[in-house]
Structure formats: C-alpha cells, structure tokens
Design a protein around this motif. Structure first.
Motif, PDB file in Angstrom:
ATOM      1  N   TYR A 118      30.747  40.933  24.529  1.00 35.13           N
ATOM      2  CA  TYR A 118      31.975  41.122  23.746  1.00 35.13           C
ATOM      3  C   TYR A 118      31.734  42.292  22.789  1.00 35.13           C
ATOM      4  CZ  TYR A 118      35.936  39.567  20.739  1.00 35.13           C
ATOM      5  OH  TYR A 118      37.088  39.465  20.024  1.00 35.13           O
ATOM      6  N   VAL A 119      32.552  43.316  22.960  1.00 34.08           N
ATOM      7  CA  VAL A 119      32.359  44.571  22.236  1.00 34.08           C
ATOM      8  C   VAL A 119      33.528  44.794  21.277  1.00 34.08           C
ATOM      9  CG1 VAL A 119      31.881  47.034  22.520  1.00 34.08           C
ATOM     10  CG2 VAL A 119      31.402  45.450  24.402  1.00 34.08           C
ATOM     11  N   GLY A 120      33.222  45.207  20.057  1.00 35.67           N
ATOM     12  CA  GLY A 120      34.289  45.535  19.114  1.00 35.67           C
ATOM     13  C   GLY A 120      33.823  46.538  18.092  1.00 35.67           C
ATOM     14  N   ARG A 121      34.786  47.081  17.376  1.00 31.88           N
ATOM     15  CA  ARG A 121      34.451  48.082  16.364  1.00 31.88           C
ATOM     16  C   ARG A 121      33.871  47.411  15.122  1.00 31.88           C
ATOM     17  NH1 ARG A 121      39.621  50.341  16.584  1.00 31.88           N
ATOM     18  NH2 ARG A 121      39.625  51.327  18.613  1.00 31.88           N
ATOM     19  N   SER A 122      34.512  46.315  14.760  1.00 25.35           N
ATOM     20  CA  SER A 122      34.031  45.627  13.562  1.00 25.35           C
ATOM     21  C   SER A 122      34.355  44.150  13.712  1.00 25.35           C
ATOM     22  CB  SER A 122      34.673  46.253  12.317  1.00 25.35           C
ATOM     23  OG  SER A 122      35.523  45.322  11.696  1.00 25.35           O
ATOM     24  N   ARG A 123      33.485  43.315  13.171  1.00 25.71           N
ATOM     25  CA  ARG A 123      33.614  41.884  13.362  1.00 25.71           C
ATOM     26  C   ARG A 123      34.956  41.355  12.840  1.00 25.71           C
ATOM     27  NH1 ARG A 123      29.039  37.844  14.092  1.00 25.71           N
ATOM     28  NH2 ARG A 123      27.748  39.668  14.380  1.00 25.71           N
ATOM     29  N   SER A 124      35.473  41.991  11.807  1.00 22.67           N
ATOM     30  CA  SER A 124      36.723  41.512  11.222  1.00 22.67           C
ATOM     31  C   SER A 124      37.907  41.740  12.169  1.00 22.67           C
ATOM     32  CB  SER A 124      36.973  42.210   9.884  1.00 22.67           C
ATOM     33  OG  SER A 124      37.180  43.597  10.118  1.00 22.67           O
ATOM     34  N   GLU A 125      37.699  42.570  13.194  1.00 18.80           N
ATOM     35  CA  GLU A 125      38.778  42.804  14.152  1.00 18.80           C
ATOM     36  C   GLU A 125      38.533  42.083  15.481  1.00 18.80           C
ATOM     37  OE1 GLU A 125      39.796  46.885  14.683  1.00 18.80           O
ATOM     38  OE2 GLU A 125      39.794  47.299  12.528  1.00 18.80           O
ATOM     39  N   MET A 126      37.495  41.261  15.533  1.00 19.55           N
ATOM     40  CA  MET A 126      37.162  40.577  16.791  1.00 19.55           C
ATOM     41  C   MET A 126      37.558  39.104  16.691  1.00 19.55           C
ATOM     42  SD  MET A 126      33.477  42.448  17.393  1.00 19.55           S
ATOM     43  CE  MET A 126      33.024  41.645  18.930  1.00 19.55           C
ATOM     44  N   ALA A 127      38.504  38.723  17.519  1.00 20.29           N
ATOM     45  CA  ALA A 127      39.000  37.341  17.490  1.00 20.29           C
ATOM     46  C   ALA A 127      38.018  36.401  18.185  1.00 20.29           C
ATOM     47  CB  ALA A 127      40.358  37.261  18.186  1.00 20.29           C
ATOM     48  N   TYR A 128      37.986  35.173  17.720  1.00 21.16           N
ATOM     49  CA  TYR A 128      37.310  34.063  18.407  1.00 21.16           C
ATOM     50  C   TYR A 128      35.787  34.116  18.401  1.00 21.16           C
ATOM     51  CZ  TYR A 128      41.961  33.100  20.332  1.00 21.16           C
ATOM     52  OH  TYR A 128      43.291  32.816  20.479  1.00 21.16           O
ATOM     53  N   VAL A 129      35.163  34.982  17.589  1.00 23.13           N
ATOM     54  CA  VAL A 129      33.694  35.106  17.662  1.00 23.13           C
ATOM     55  C   VAL A 129      33.014  33.756  17.400  1.00 23.13           C
ATOM     56  CG1 VAL A 129      31.667  36.136  16.582  1.00 23.13           C
ATOM     57  CG2 VAL A 129      33.638  37.570  17.157  1.00 23.13           C
ATOM     58  N   GLY A 130      33.458  33.061  16.367  1.00 24.69           N
ATOM     59  CA  GLY A 130      32.835  31.779  16.029  1.00 24.69           C
ATOM     60  C   GLY A 130      32.960  30.765  17.156  1.00 24.69           C
ATOM     61  N   GLU A 131      34.162  30.642  17.707  1.00 24.35           N
ATOM     62  CA  GLU A 131      34.401  29.693  18.803  1.00 24.35           C
ATOM     63  C   GLU A 131      33.538  30.044  20.019  1.00 24.35           C
ATOM     64  OE1 GLU A 131      36.702  31.192  16.986  1.00 24.35           O
ATOM     65  OE2 GLU A 131      38.556  30.038  16.817  1.00 24.35           O
ATOM     66  N   LEU A 132      33.456  31.338  20.312  1.00 26.49           N
ATOM     67  CA  LEU A 132      32.678  31.755  21.487  1.00 26.49           C
ATOM     68  C   LEU A 132      31.192  31.466  21.289  1.00 26.49           C
ATOM     69  CD1 LEU A 132      34.511  35.137  22.179  1.00 26.49           C
ATOM     70  CD2 LEU A 132      34.635  33.073  23.581  1.00 26.49           C
ATOM     71  N   GLN A 133      30.716  31.688  20.055  1.00 27.65           N
ATOM     72  CA  GLN A 133      29.297  31.386  19.790  1.00 27.65           C
ATOM     73  C   GLN A 133      29.025  29.898  19.990  1.00 27.65           C
ATOM     74  OE1 GLN A 133      29.104  33.258  15.949  1.00 27.65           O
ATOM     75  NE2 GLN A 133      27.711  34.872  16.700  1.00 27.65           N
ATOM     76  N   ALA A 134      29.958  29.075  19.523  1.00 22.06           N
ATOM     77  CA  ALA A 134      29.764  27.627  19.659  1.00 22.06           C
ATOM     78  C   ALA A 134      29.787  27.215  21.130  1.00 22.06           C
ATOM     79  CB  ALA A 134      30.850  26.893  18.878  1.00 22.06           C
ATOM     80  N   LEU A 135      30.648  27.844  21.916  1.00 21.48           N
ATOM     81  CA  LEU A 135      30.790  27.453  23.321  1.00 21.48           C
ATOM     82  C   LEU A 135      29.675  28.003  24.198  1.00 21.48           C
ATOM     83  CD1 LEU A 135      34.628  27.968  23.885  1.00 21.48           C
ATOM     84  CD2 LEU A 135      33.371  25.837  24.255  1.00 21.48           C
ATOM     85  N   HIS A 136      29.227  29.206  23.917  1.00 22.80           N
ATOM     86  CA  HIS A 136      28.368  29.907  24.879  1.00 22.80           C
ATOM     87  C   HIS A 136      26.956  30.210  24.379  1.00 22.80           C
ATOM     88  CE1 HIS A 136      31.916  30.134  27.303  1.00 22.80           C
ATOM     89  NE2 HIS A 136      32.564  30.738  26.347  1.00 22.80           N
ATOM     90  N   GLY A 137      26.702  29.978  23.092  1.00 19.60           N
ATOM     91  CA  GLY A 137      25.335  30.145  22.582  1.00 19.60           C
ATOM     92  C   GLY A 137      24.731  31.481  22.968  1.00 19.60           C
ATOM     93  N   ASP A 138      23.537  31.404  23.574  1.00 18.53           N
ATOM     94  CA  ASP A 138      22.804  32.624  23.926  1.00 18.53           C
ATOM     95  C   ASP A 138      23.472  33.425  25.028  1.00 18.53           C
ATOM     96  OD1 ASP A 138      20.973  31.832  22.131  1.00 18.53           O
ATOM     97  OD2 ASP A 138      19.470  31.136  23.597  1.00 18.53           O
ATOM     98  N   ARG A 139      24.402  32.810  25.739  1.00 15.36           N
ATOM     99  CA  ARG A 139      25.059  33.561  26.809  1.00 15.36           C
ATOM    100  C   ARG A 139      26.072  34.574  26.269  1.00 15.36           C
ATOM    101  NH1 ARG A 139      23.916  32.007  31.854  1.00 15.36           N
ATOM    102  NH2 ARG A 139      22.988  29.952  32.194  1.00 15.36           N
ATOM    103  N   LEU A 140      26.401  34.457  24.983  1.00 21.02           N
ATOM    104  CA  LEU A 140      27.300  35.424  24.349  1.00 21.02           C
ATOM    105  C   LEU A 140      26.470  36.539  23.741  1.00 21.02           C
ATOM    106  CD1 LEU A 140      30.144  36.265  23.286  1.00 21.02           C
ATOM    107  CD2 LEU A 140      29.585  34.956  21.220  1.00 21.02           C
TER     108      LEU A 140
END
Lengths: 326, 365
Positions: free
Chosen positions: A144-166
């Motif tokens: 998942y690529v973005g310019r800045s974390r504040s513009e990237m949706a769902y980062v927290g949810e994705l980390q919880a779902l996918h762990g090291d695969r993210l």
C-alpha cells in the motif's frame, strides 16, 4: 470466479457517511436488490454533474456477507470531474441510483502467490481481495503506497487484518516504493493485482515487461481518471464535421464532442477497449495518454488517442488538437 | 388439500464438487460439457493438469470448446483468435499490442480424484479439495472395475431417488438382480448432516442370476442359498456408493465375515446438467478376481443393461411429471432414504439462497 456483468440498476439508501481522511469519505449504502459481493467488484452510480446525468464507477471496499450493506470510499481531488463532490455531499438517509456489483477485475483463486499493490485510493479495489486471500489462506502480500499517512485510508484496519503481510510505503516518511525492486523480486507464478494512479501503473507495467514476467499475471483496474499531467482546458477541432469544442478540465474529450453534436462510437469509456479511438491530424501541445489500450510504442507515435480518457496539455497557451473521428 | 413437501424438479447446489468427466475423457482435445447449468470447456494442459473454463469467450461469448489448444496451457477462441491461459486470463488479442485488463473467462476449481475430474462451479473460495465425496473404491488397492456415463433426460434427483430405494429392483430388474425378498425384507435408514445410509439384508435366499454368476466366478460350481446385502451410502449432494454382495448362507456375512462371498461397490455420482438433465457416472467395482479383465467387462456390460432399464423408466417418469404439472408426489415408507437425501439437499439450497426457507406451518383460520 464467474463474473456476471449484467447491468442491473437499483436504489440505494445511504446509512453512513464519514471522513476517513481530510479528502476521503467512507459511504455505506443499503441497496434495494442486494446480492453477494465478490472481490474486485465495483458499482456504477448515477449522478448529476452540472445539470447533466452522468455515472461514476467506485470499487466496493467491503460488504456484509449477504451484500445488504456495501461500502465505497471516495477521494475528492482537484482533478475530480465532479463526481466526488456529489458523493461527498451524500448524507445518511439520502437515496441514490446504482448498479448491482459489476466485476471487471476478478480475483482468481488458486494462484501460488499474490501481490496486491494499491496506490492511494486504489486501496478500495484490492482491500476486499486481501480479505478473501486471507480467508482461503493464500500466500499474499498487500503493498500500500501513499504520499502521506494522513491521506491513506484504512491503514489501521489493514494492519489489524493482515499483520506482516501488509507492507506500507509512505512518501513523506522516507519509505517510498521502489517499483523495480518490488517487481524484480516477483517469481514466475505470482499474480499481481494493481490499482493506483497512472504513473504507478505505467511504472509497474514497464518493470513487469523488463523483468520478463508473464504479461497475463499482471492484472489491473483503471477507471481512466488519472493522467501524467493535471487536466487543463483544451480545444478539439473536427474539420470533417465542421465542429470545434472546448474540453473543460472536468469533462472528457468524448463528452465534449458528444455535447457538440458529434455521433461518437465508444464502449467502455475508461480507456480499455479502443473503440473511441480518433486520428490526430494536428497537435498544438502534447497528448496525455490515460488509456491502457495503446502500447508504449503506440503512445509515443502520437497519431491516435482514446478520446474517452486521454487529454491534451501544454505549458503555455490553450492546447489544440485536430482530429478525425470514425 | 395436500400441502406438498416434495419438490418434483429440484434445483442443484452450486457449492459442491461435481464430476465433470472421467479422467480419460480429459485430454488434449477440448470437451464441451455443462455442469450445474454452467457450460464448460474442459481440457488438460501439456503438464497434465485438468482445466475447466467457462465455455464462452469474453469478447462475444463464442464457445471456446470449438477452438483449439495453444501452447503449454492455453486455448484459442475459434472465432477471433483471442487466447487465454489455464487461469482464464487473456494472453493475446487480435490486432492490438495490449491486452484489455478486464479480459478473462472464469476458470473453475478442478480436482482429479477417484478416476474422475471434479469441478466446482459455485463460490471458488469454498472449493476445499477435502470436500470431494469419498469414492475410494474407484482406485484403491484391492479393488478393480470399470463403468460408463449415462446421459439421462431427467432431473438428477430422480436418479438419487432410484438409487436410494432398491425395492424397485424386484419389479424393474426381474431378470438380473430382482427378487421378491427385496420388498419383503426390512431395511434400516440413518443419516448425518452430509450422509444417508440405507442397509438391507436378505438371509438364506436363492441368489438371482447376476449374483449366482458372480459367486461362481469366485467359487466355481457354487450351488445353494446366500445371504445378500445392500448398504447404500449417500454423500451430499449427489454421490451414492452401494456396498453390495452375497455370501454363502450362514457363513457370518451379517456379522462381518465376508470371506465366503463376493463383494462389489456400485459407484454412482450424478452431475446435474440442467434442471431436467444429468450426467450419470457409474462404475461397478469388485474386490475379488482382480486379475480378470473378462469379469471386469462382463460386470460393466451386465450392469449397463440393468441401468438401461432404469434410464428408460427415469425418462418416462420425467415426461409424466411434466405432463401432469397439477399432480403432486406422495411418499411411501420405502422412500425414507430418498426423503433424507432430499432434505439434506434442500438445506444446502436454502443456505445458498436457491430455495425459499420452508414455510412455517399454516395456522388454521
């Protein structure tokens, strides 16, 4: 996956609209004719922009198992053609018209390994794929690529779902994506599913070809709405029809030609099929090819363009393109 | 007024493994076959992997099965030459240098097991190979046999009904395996969430012609009475393996000693094609005289003649069902196995949203 692409229109009621980032809103809809949603599906939504009926495609980010609630996420950017403003204006209880899920980007189950690559709002097209691959215990990486974390949706949810695969690549945190390194590490029987801005897509396609990987294993979806350059107003002339039109930054050349009375041929309207191709007779400016129909070689030749998505740009004065239609 | 509980034309679950073909039918020619309403183009890659693609090109839906195989694992549409790999992804399009990103045809999960190629046309995320029904007598050590396919013009459920109640042998197959003790003997039915079993023993009876011949294959010159068994094993949604055999009367077969008998397994798996047609794959397997190809062929041909009698009846039954749409089914006690099969299938159909949930009992007004 059996992908049914019959266009069935239905009503949808908004049950939630909330900001995920300053520019991205999550919109949850209860469709009137719910069906089960498969990963890679999108809906087309009927909207009115500047008094005209129009439609936009949005990926389904997630859905309940029975499809009674589907979630979209919409980015409002300066390059939006008006759809995002309409979608961002929706509030709980509002009704819209939308299609049942359509699938032009099916996830195939059964590959030995997967890489899902999302640039920015492209996460909406691949996040449901990642959930499915996790459920069937496939070997996958979600990049998942973005310019800045504040513009990237769902980062927290994705980390919880996918762990090291993210794997996150965030430009302003000094961890940009090295496309060559990513593609270089991909093995022969890996399928890569990609959705992101055209610069990312072009870079991956080029690296894929250079790495000698199997072309069919690179799968991507584009709704034809990003280019190498910001859209600007330009003029299109069709001498054979005695016609001239101005293409505003928020409309397409195809729409402008139709509005000016040209009988245009088209099908996909997102730069994939090549039916809306026009011949470029004269060009005052440069073509911003936004389609995926032409090869690199054909794009460099500048003799043709897909008028549904591609545009003309210059540094200075208003660009002008003179064309011949089919 | 009758409140019917018996579906006359039953829908079929999509989330299931169905046999698409015998292993030997899947090769470097393209087989066209419809499974659970989905037309398929079936072939084998050069590496030997079976493949089942939707039999309709992405472009204009021309049947891929009329095309040709190209390269290691690909197929080419017969009409405009669009090529796909075994994953169903387009690998080349005519007259353009790129490939449309949406150009794919569905590639359905496939498993090769028990001499069959099985396909899953439902939700591919549920296609667990461990869910393939057990037909292990098809290729296990100690067993041999062979079979055929019957294309039957009837709803697949009628075949399941037929196999779940073998009382009909007495009337339909009187010259081969039928005998009056069939309808005189008791049977025991049991079930789980995915299986139904019907067991019937007929003790100290004269063997019918088919079984006398089998006994003499193993025990030359055999005369006398036998203990005969039929143990019908159904596994959802449409596989029925029937443990059949006879042993010299009173030698302990009901208690588990089958050494003085002959044992066969009638392997049946029914693949719905459409609502009123099915592919009926069967084989007769045995665990004695494994060396004799003569017996294998004799058994296959003998059972084939018996099944022709079933086929004729099933076609006639379907025609009568369709000719009498206002008449309902009634049930007999002998239908208990078949009725459990229907209930298990209907539960799956409900789970897939293909059958409205059973209505709550009407309240008398």
């Amino acid at each position: 996956m059996a992908a049914s692409n019959s266009e069935v229109w239905q009503r949808g009621r908004i049950v939630e609209s909330r900001a995920l980032t300053p520019r991205i809103r999550r919109i949850v809809i209860e469709p009137s004719l719910p069906v089960k949603v498969v990963p890679g599906a999108h809906v087309d939504v009927r909207i009115r922009v500047a008094g005209e009926d129009d439609r936009r495609s949005y990926s389904i980010v997630d859905a309940t198992a029975d499809g009674r609630r589907i979630a979209l996420s919409v980015l409002d950017s300066p390059r939006s053609r008006g759809g995002a403003a309409v979608m961002h204006g929706l509030r709980e209880g509002d009704e819209i018209e939308l299609t049942q899920p359509l699938v032009d980007f099916p996830l195939r189950i059964g590959a030995r390994r997967y890489v899902l690559l999302a640039g920015g709002i492209g996460i909406t097209a691949v996040s449901a794929m990642a959930v499915t691959l996790a459920a069937v215990r496939s070997d996958y990486t979600l990049v998942y690529v973005g310019r800045s974390r504040s513009e990237m949706a769902y980062v927290g949810e994705l980390q919880a779902l996918h762990g090291d695969r993210l794997v996150l690549h965030v430009g302003d945190e000094g961890t940009p994506l090295d496309v060559r390194a990513l593609v270089g590490a991909i093995e022969d029987d890996t399928e890569l599913y990609l959705c992101g801005p055209i610069r990312l897509m072009d870079a991956v396609r080029r690296a894929w070809v250079d790495a000698g990987l199997d072309a069919p294993n690179l799968r991507f979806e584009t709704f034809g709405n990003s280019g190498w350059f910001d859209p600007q107003e330009f003029v299109v002339r069709v001498p054979a029809l005695g016609l001239e039109a101005t293409v505003g930054p928020n409309t397409s050349m195809l729409e402008a030609l139709e509005a000016a009375g040209a009988d245009m041929m088209y099908d996909c309207r997102k730069g994939e099929c090549g039916l809306c191709e026009v011949l470029v007779l004269d060009l005052d400016g440069a073509i911003d090819h936004r389609d995926v129909f032409y090869s690199e070689r054909e794009k460099n030749a500048t003799g043709k363009m897909c008028c549904c998505v591609s545009r003309v740009v210059t540094q200075g004065a208003t660009p002008v393109v003179t064309i011949q239609t089919t | 007024m009758k409140d019917s509980t018996v579906n006359k034309v039953l829908d079929y679950p999509r989330n299931a493994w169905y046999v698409a073909a015998w292993d030997h039918e899947v090769n470097r020619n393209i087989l066209s076959r419809t499974v659970a309403g989905r037309p398929l183009a079936i072939y084998r890659t050069e590496d030997g992997q079976p493949v089942a693609l939707a039999d309709a090109c992405w472009h204009r839906l021309a049947p891929l099965s009329m095309g040709k195989l190209v390269g290691r694992d690909g197929i080419q549409c017969p009409y405009h030459g669009i090529r796909y790999n075994s994953a169903g992804r387009c690998i080349s399009m005519p007259a353009q240098e790129t490939i449309n990103p949406s150009a794919t045809v569905p590639s359905f999960p496939v498993v090769e097991r028990f001499r069959f190629v099985w396909v899953w046309v439902g939700d591919p995320t549920l296609a667990e190979p461990s869910l393939v029904p057990d037909m292990s007598q098809m290729d296990a050590a100690g067993w041999t046999g062979d079979g055929l396919t019957i294309e039957v013009a009837c709803n697949y459920q009628l075949v399941l009904d037929n196999l779940m109640d073998l009382t009909h042998e007495e009337f339909l197959h009187g010259s081969s395996i039928g005998q009056e003790e069939l309808s005189e003997s008791d049977f025991v039915t049991s079930h789980t969430d995915t299986t139904v079993t019907v067991e019937r023993w007929m003790l100290d009876i004269a063997p019918p012609p088919f079984w006398l011949k089998n006994m003499r294959d193993r025990f030359p010159g055999f005369e006398g009475n036998v203990d005969r068994w039929q143990i019908i094993h159904f596994e959802a949604p449409s596989t029925i393996c029937i443990d059949v055999g006879v042993a010299k009367a009173g030698t302990g077969a009901p208690q588990g000693d089958r050494s003085q008998g002959v044992n066969g397994y009638v392997m049946n798996t029914i693949t719905p094609e459409r609502d009123r047609s099915c592919h009926y794959f069967w084989s007769f397997q045995r665990n004695y005289r494994l060396e004799s190809q003569l017996i294998t062929t004799q058994l296959r041909d003998g059972v084939s003649r018996v099944f022709k009698e079933d086929e004729d009846m099933l076609i006639a039954q379907q025609a009568a069902i369709d000719a009498n749409p206002d008449y309902e089914f009634y049930s007999l006690n002998i239908d208990s196995g078949g009725m459990w099969v229907r209930r298990l299938i209907e539960r799956r159909l409900e789970a897939e949203g293909l059958l409205p949930a059973a209505p709550v009992a009407a309240i008398a007004s």
